[in-house]
Design a protein around this motif. Structure first.
Motif, PDB file in Angstrom:
ATOM      1  N   GLU A  66      -4.531  49.538  38.216  1.00 61.83           N
ATOM      2  CA  GLU A  66      -3.734  50.769  38.297  1.00 61.83           C
ATOM      3  C   GLU A  66      -3.050  50.885  39.651  1.00 61.83           C
ATOM      4  N   ALA A  67      -3.723  50.483  40.695  1.00 66.54           N
ATOM      5  CA  ALA A  67      -3.126  50.512  42.028  1.00 66.54           C
ATOM      6  C   ALA A  67      -1.955  49.530  42.100  1.00 66.54           C
ATOM      7  N   THR A  68      -2.101  48.383  41.461  1.00 67.23           N
ATOM      8  CA  THR A  68      -1.011  47.397  41.425  1.00 67.23           C
ATOM      9  C   THR A  68       0.190  47.972  40.690  1.00 67.23           C
ATOM     10  N   ARG A  69      -0.053  48.655  39.579  1.00 61.86           N
ATOM     11  CA  ARG A  69       1.043  49.238  38.806  1.00 61.86           C
ATOM     12  C   ARG A  69       1.788  50.280  39.641  1.00 61.86           C
ATOM     13  N   ARG A  70       1.047  51.156  40.315  1.00 60.80           N
ATOM     14  CA  ARG A  70       1.679  52.184  41.148  1.00 60.80           C
ATOM     15  C   ARG A  70       2.446  51.551  42.312  1.00 60.80           C
ATOM     16  N   HIS A  71       1.877  50.496  42.880  1.00 62.08           N
ATOM     17  CA  HIS A  71       2.546  49.829  44.000  1.00 62.08           C
ATOM     18  C   HIS A  71       3.839  49.150  43.533  1.00 62.08           C
ATOM     19  N   MET A  72       3.835  48.590  42.330  1.00 65.28           N
ATOM     20  CA  MET A  72       5.062  47.994  41.784  1.00 65.28           C
ATOM     21  C   MET A  72       6.131  49.067  41.596  1.00 65.28           C
ATOM     22  N   GLN A  73       5.728  50.264  41.201  1.00 68.07           N
ATOM     23  CA  GLN A  73       6.688  51.364  41.083  1.00 68.07           C
ATOM     24  C   GLN A  73       7.248  51.728  42.455  1.00 68.07           C
ATOM     25  N   TYR A  74       6.385  51.713  43.459  1.00 68.60           N
ATOM     26  CA  TYR A  74       6.832  51.991  44.817  1.00 68.60           C
ATOM     27  C   TYR A  74       7.833  50.931  45.293  1.00 68.60           C
ATOM     28  N   ILE A  75       7.535  49.672  45.013  1.00 72.68           N
ATOM     29  CA  ILE A  75       8.459  48.596  45.384  1.00 72.68           C
ATOM     30  C   ILE A  75       9.787  48.781  44.649  1.00 72.68           C
TER      31      ILE A  75
END
Length: 177
Positions: A66-75
């Protein structure tokens, strides 16, 4: 004004649908994901801001899904402020299935063939276009490849010449912003 009347300054040609905006954002997020999959030496060749570079470096540390998914959205959000076309072109040069990668290889193959078949004029033209080349080493590689062609042997001289041309091309791409 009724519900169906539009203001006079309304311009139909500049309407962008919400779907197309979302589609563009997903494309930017996918490009950001491709950036996270590149090797560090490849990332150095991609034109991007320091903020985006730090976010990509940070993505290597994140392991939770989930943290990876949110970070991809941030990127993806950071990608909105970047020159996506320049980044896409740089990433395509590392992707062996892209047209840009194939065109770069074909260009180097043409140079190799021209150097083997041509004379000093062709060599001088290549050296003029690529000042990073070691002239003596390049002449030796061309001489060996010509010798292989003349003797109808395959000692790998042509392949060595191609590898050297690719090294020169990589050096030129590193110095060009």
């Amino acid at each position: 004004m009724t519900d169906f009347d539009l203001p006079e300054e309304f311009d139909e040609e500049n309407i962008v649908s919400k779907t197309s905006i979302k589609r563009d954002m997903h494309k930017l997020q996918a490009l950001g994901k491709r950036l996270t999959e590149l090797k560090p030496n490849q990332l150095e060749k991609v034109p991007m801001s320091e903020t985006l570079r730090k976010a990509i470096d940070e993505s290597q540390r994140i392991t939770q899904r989930e943290a990876t998914r949110r970070h991809m959205q941030y990127i993806g959000k950071l990608m909105r402020a970047e020159d996506a076309e320049a980044i896409q072109n740089a990433v395509d040069l590392f992707d062996a299935s892209s047209k840009a990668f194939a065109q770069a290889l074909h260009s180097l193959e043409r140079w190799r063939d021209r150097l083997i078949e041509g004379g000093n004029e062709t060599l001088s033209e290549y050296i003029h276009d690529n000042p990073n080349a070691d002239i003596q080493h390049l002449r030796q590689l061309v001489r060996n490849a010509k010798k292989d062609l003349k003797n109808e042997k395959n000692t790998g001289a042509s392949k060595k010449l191609f590898r050297y041309l690719r090294t020169i091309d990589d050096m030129d791409n590193e110095t060009t912003p």
